[in-house]
Design a protein around this motif. Sequence first.
Motif, PDB file in Angstrom:
ATOM      1  N   LEU A   8       0.839  -1.198   0.000  1.00  0.00           N
ATOM      2  CA  LEU A   8       0.000   0.000   0.000  1.00  0.00           C
ATOM      3  C   LEU A   8       0.877   1.252   0.000  1.00  0.00           C
ATOM      4  O   LEU A   8       0.650   2.192  -0.768  1.00  0.00           O
ATOM      5  N   VAL A   9       1.901   1.255   0.830  1.00  0.00           N
ATOM      6  CA  VAL A   9       2.826   2.390   0.873  1.00  0.00           C
ATOM      7  C   VAL A   9       3.550   2.539  -0.454  1.00  0.00           C
ATOM      8  O   VAL A   9       3.689   3.651  -0.993  1.00  0.00           O
ATOM      9  N   ALA A  11       2.526   1.586  -3.398  1.00  0.00           N
ATOM     10  CA  ALA A  11       1.566   2.090  -4.393  1.00  0.00           C
ATOM     11  C   ALA A  11       1.351   3.592  -4.213  1.00  0.00           C
ATOM     12  O   ALA A  11       1.294   4.343  -5.203  1.00  0.00           O
ATOM     13  N   MET A  12       1.241   4.044  -2.989  1.00  0.00           N
ATOM     14  CA  MET A  12       1.048   5.480  -2.726  1.00  0.00           C
ATOM     15  C   MET A  12       2.278   6.275  -3.173  1.00  0.00           C
ATOM     16  O   MET A  12       2.149   7.349  -3.771  1.00  0.00           O
ATOM     17  N   LEU A  13       3.468   5.742  -2.900  1.00  0.00           N
ATOM     18  CA  LEU A  13       4.694   6.421  -3.315  1.00  0.00           C
ATOM     19  C   LEU A  13       4.788   6.509  -4.837  1.00  0.00           C
ATOM     20  O   LEU A  13       5.222   7.528  -5.382  1.00  0.00           O
ATOM     21  N   ARG A  14       4.370   5.462  -5.522  1.00  0.00           N
ATOM     22  CA  ARG A  14       4.387   5.495  -6.985  1.00  0.00           C
ATOM     23  C   ARG A  14       3.423   6.546  -7.534  1.00  0.00           C
ATOM     24  O   ARG A  14       3.748   7.252  -8.489  1.00  0.00           O
ATOM     25  N   ARG A  15       2.236   6.620  -6.939  1.00  0.00           N
ATOM     26  CA  ARG A  15       1.284   7.655  -7.374  1.00  0.00           C
ATOM     27  C   ARG A  15       1.842   9.048  -7.109  1.00  0.00           C
ATOM     28  O   ARG A  15       1.711   9.956  -7.930  1.00  0.00           O
ATOM     29  N   MET A  16       2.462   9.230  -5.952  1.00  0.00           N
ATOM     30  CA  MET A  16       3.062  10.528  -5.629  1.00  0.00           C
ATOM     31  C   MET A  16       4.169  10.864  -6.623  1.00  0.00           C
ATOM     32  O   MET A  16       4.283  12.011  -7.078  1.00  0.00           O
ATOM     33  N   LYS A  19       2.619  11.951  -9.905  1.00  0.00           N
ATOM     34  CA  LYS A  19       2.088  13.316  -9.796  1.00  0.00           C
ATOM     35  C   LYS A  19       3.209  14.350  -9.759  1.00  0.00           C
ATOM     36  O   LYS A  19       3.102  15.413 -10.367  1.00  0.00           O
TER      37      LYS A  19
END
Length: 69
Positions: A8-9, A11-16, A19
């Motif tokens: 989950l972390v 995936a969030m880092l990849r989205r960040m 962006k």
Amino acid sequence: MSDVPGNLVLAMLRRMDTKLDRGLEELHDVKVRLTAVEENLAGVHRRIDRLDERIQRIERRPELTDATH
């Protein structure tokens, strides 16, 4: 179960990261466009300066002075 929070972390880092990359590209585009605006504005200033010089030269011509003087 212990991999889920890590995934989950990640995936969030990849989205960040995605962006952030998009924001940096947009910032680059804005800088390029701003440079173009600055160059065009400098050209306008040069033209105004030349017009001002021409007007001053015309105003100095004795035959163009007011006849009432």
